[in-house]
Design a protein around this motif. Sequence first.
Motif, mmCIF file in Angstrom:
data_model
loop_
_atom_site.group_PDB
_atom_site.id
_atom_site.type_symbol
_atom_site.label_atom_id
_atom_site.label_comp_id
_atom_site.label_asym_id
_atom_site.label_seq_id
_atom_site.Cartn_x
_atom_site.Cartn_y
_atom_site.Cartn_z
ATOM 1 N N VAL A 84 0.835 -1.193 0.000
ATOM 2 C CA VAL A 84 0.000 0.000 0.000
ATOM 3 C C VAL A 84 0.879 1.255 0.000
ATOM 4 N N ILE A 85 0.574 2.172 -0.920
ATOM 5 C CA ILE A 85 1.283 3.455 -0.974
ATOM 6 C C ILE A 85 0.243 4.558 -1.136
ATOM 7 N N THR A 86 0.211 5.471 -0.196
ATOM 8 C CA THR A 86 -0.708 6.606 -0.256
ATOM 9 C C THR A 86 0.101 7.896 -0.378
ATOM 10 N N ARG A 87 -0.616 8.976 -0.659
ATOM 11 C CA ARG A 87 0.079 10.257 -0.766
ATOM 12 C C ARG A 87 -0.830 11.388 -0.293
ATOM 13 N N PHE A 88 -0.203 12.441 0.194
ATOM 14 C CA PHE A 88 -0.896 13.695 0.465
ATOM 15 C C PHE A 88 -0.313 14.695 -0.510
ATOM 16 N N ALA A 89 -1.179 15.365 -1.279
ATOM 17 C CA ALA A 89 -0.688 16.184 -2.394
ATOM 18 C C ALA A 89 -1.287 17.591 -2.365
ATOM 19 N N ASN A 142 1.186 -1.501 6.827
ATOM 20 C CA ASN A 142 2.649 -1.486 6.746
ATOM 21 C C ASN A 142 3.146 -0.955 5.399
ATOM 22 N N GLY A 143 2.438 0.030 4.878
ATOM 23 C CA GLY A 143 2.790 0.619 3.595
ATOM 24 C C GLY A 143 3.587 1.902 3.740
ATOM 25 N N LYS A 144 3.541 2.720 2.697
ATOM 26 C CA LYS A 144 4.300 3.969 2.675
ATOM 27 C C LYS A 144 3.358 5.156 2.506
ATOM 28 N N ALA A 165 5.197 26.047 5.361
ATOM 29 C CA ALA A 165 4.075 25.871 6.291
ATOM 30 C C ALA A 165 3.523 24.451 6.224
ATOM 31 N N ILE A 166 3.465 23.884 5.028
ATOM 32 C CA ILE A 166 2.986 22.505 4.865
ATOM 33 C C ILE A 166 3.929 21.535 5.575
ATOM 34 N N HIS A 167 5.236 21.706 5.330
ATOM 35 C CA HIS A 167 6.218 20.824 5.966
ATOM 36 C C HIS A 167 6.175 20.941 7.490
ATOM 37 N N GLN A 168 6.129 22.166 7.986
ATOM 38 C CA GLN A 168 6.125 22.374 9.431
ATOM 39 C C GLN A 168 4.837 21.859 10.071
ATOM 40 N N GLY A 169 3.717 22.057 9.362
ATOM 41 C CA GLY A 169 2.442 21.577 9.888
ATOM 42 C C GLY A 169 2.407 20.060 9.995
ATOM 43 N N LEU A 170 2.872 19.374 8.960
ATOM 44 C CA LEU A 170 2.901 17.909 8.988
ATOM 45 C C LEU A 170 3.885 17.399 10.038
ATOM 46 N N LYS A 171 5.011 18.099 10.171
ATOM 47 C CA LYS A 171 6.002 17.698 11.178
ATOM 48 C C LYS A 171 5.418 17.828 12.571
ATOM 49 N N TRP A 172 4.700 18.921 12.829
ATOM 50 C CA TRP A 172 4.087 19.129 14.149
ATOM 51 C C TRP A 172 3.047 18.046 14.439
ATOM 52 N N LEU A 173 2.307 17.631 13.409
ATOM 53 C CA LEU A 173 1.288 16.595 13.589
ATOM 54 C C LEU A 173 1.880 15.187 13.600
ATOM 55 N N ASN A 174 3.200 15.102 13.409
ATOM 56 C CA ASN A 174 3.910 13.812 13.372
ATOM 57 C C ASN A 174 3.451 12.930 12.207
ATOM 58 N N LEU A 175 3.026 13.555 11.131
ATOM 59 C CA LEU A 175 2.645 12.825 9.919
ATOM 60 C C LEU A 175 3.831 12.898 8.959
ATOM 61 N N THR A 179 -7.034 15.021 5.701
ATOM 62 C CA THR A 179 -6.735 14.193 4.541
ATOM 63 C C THR A 179 -5.372 13.537 4.699
ATOM 64 N N ALA A 180 -4.384 14.323 5.141
ATOM 65 C CA ALA A 180 -3.046 13.777 5.370
ATOM 66 C C ALA A 180 -3.090 12.696 6.445
ATOM 67 N N LEU A 181 -3.832 12.953 7.512
ATOM 68 C CA LEU A 181 -3.945 11.991 8.611
ATOM 69 C C LEU A 181 -4.521 10.662 8.134
ATOM 70 N N PHE A 182 -5.604 10.697 7.369
ATOM 71 C CA PHE A 182 -6.233 9.460 6.908
ATOM 72 C C PHE A 182 -5.316 8.702 5.940
ATOM 73 N N ASN A 183 -4.588 9.439 5.090
ATOM 74 C CA ASN A 183 -3.623 8.780 4.208
ATOM 75 C C ASN A 183 -2.518 8.114 5.020
ATOM 76 N N TYR A 184 -2.048 8.808 6.042
ATOM 77 C CA TYR A 184 -0.985 8.283 6.916
ATOM 78 C C TYR A 184 -1.469 7.019 7.636
ATOM 79 N N LEU A 185 -2.655 7.092 8.251
ATOM 80 C CA LEU A 185 -3.172 5.960 9.022
ATOM 81 C C LEU A 185 -3.418 4.744 8.143
#
Length: 460
Positions: free
Chosen positions: A3-8, A34-36, A56-66, A22-28
């Motif tokens: 499984v490979i998902t993406r946030f775009a 056990n995908g990427k 801002a996108i990078h920092q936001g995802l980093k803060w959310l641990n995604l 959306t990023a959270l659901f892709n991550y989960l």
Amino acid sequence: MKVITRFAPSPTGFLHIGGARTALFNYLFAKRFNGKFLLRIEDTDIKRSTNEAIEAIHQGLKWLNLIADDKTVYQSKNIDNHKLIAENLLKNGHAYKCYLSEEEQSEIRKNCLKNGLPFRSPWREKKGIIEQLPYVVRIKMPNDGITEINDIVQGNVKVSNKQLDDFVLLRSNGLPTYMLAVVVDDHNMGITHIIRGDDHLNNAFRQFWIYKALDWSIPEFAHIPLIHGEDGAKLSKRHGALGVQEYKEMGFFSKSVNSYLMNLGWRDSEKELIGLDQASKIFEINQIGKSPSRFNISKLKNINSYFLKSENKVSLIQLILKRSNNSSSDFEEKLSKVIHSLIERAETVNDLIYATNWFNGKEYEKIFENKEIFKDEEIALLISFKESLTNKIIDSKIEMEAHFNNWLSLKNINFKHIGKPLRHCLTGKGSSIDLISILDVLGVEEIINRITYNLNNNKP
């Protein structure tokens, strides 16, 4: 199949709360199998894309641990490949060059709409090339039949092909459209599941035919309902739809935001709050509802309050010291004495910081900006209590409580006679924790100084 998902996201603004979900659901979903989980920045809109938004996108995802499992893909670096794919579609007859002027295109589109027909350019059937005349590349969509998608969330959805236009793949400036770029990039990244907002469902019917024309495997789609405000309208800033970083600045924990977002469409709010690790073990995307969720800032605050109470107190104190720009040992000592009481009345870290204003420094003008005029009998009691502390040495909260109760007994009064004016003299009404704790935190010298300051400024 791995499984490979993406946030775009498009870097044209902050990472908003809907994008974060959306990023959270892709991550989960990726972690569940056990995908990427990958990140792609769709920055082909050169005029609107900014480096600040990308950061801002990078920092936001980093803060959310995604955290993505590979390097970030930038769509703008793949343009040559997008063009190559468009050329391949031209060669295999699934696309054509359209030389219509804007006026001609507008007139044809008007007639198509009038007659309930999909847009078809007359160049679809023409052969030949007109030198030096600008053109766009359009896909050849089927004229008959239906397009059917088995969406994991929406179920079986279909549309008549007579509703699907011959949309543009390459603009007249040679740049790819979103429709083409997203399909090519998803294919090249090996994306197996496309999880995104249901506002993209119409795009899926069109992108389906690019995959078919190229004989590529079609990913599974999962179009999740959007988040609305409490009034049912599209989520906006007036509903609290701020950038993820703004929630951090407001004093929310990232785990609180993640937990709340899980409640928006997937988990019932009545269930026990969980973190990313536990969620990634049980996430089921087919359990997401079809109805839009409603964002409620009060519910987010309640969740944050829960995590605030369970937070490690030492870590929390260090966070408050950092956010308060005060690392003095005196402030830290006072904070340690009342942190448990402050937490009971706080919903965010910012609430805690505000609740420490009365003992964070000695700038009395700021602490007592809400001036209180005391009655004569209150002034007499305040002076009496101040005098009772003169030359006193009190080393513990127990001793302070004993002294205060003894003074009440000697004056033959109840707490209600002195509580309100004394609290104001000591905190400027900035704290609602119990009075004995306030007395203990400030200590004898500071209590005397504050009563003196307030009485000296007790003028109408």
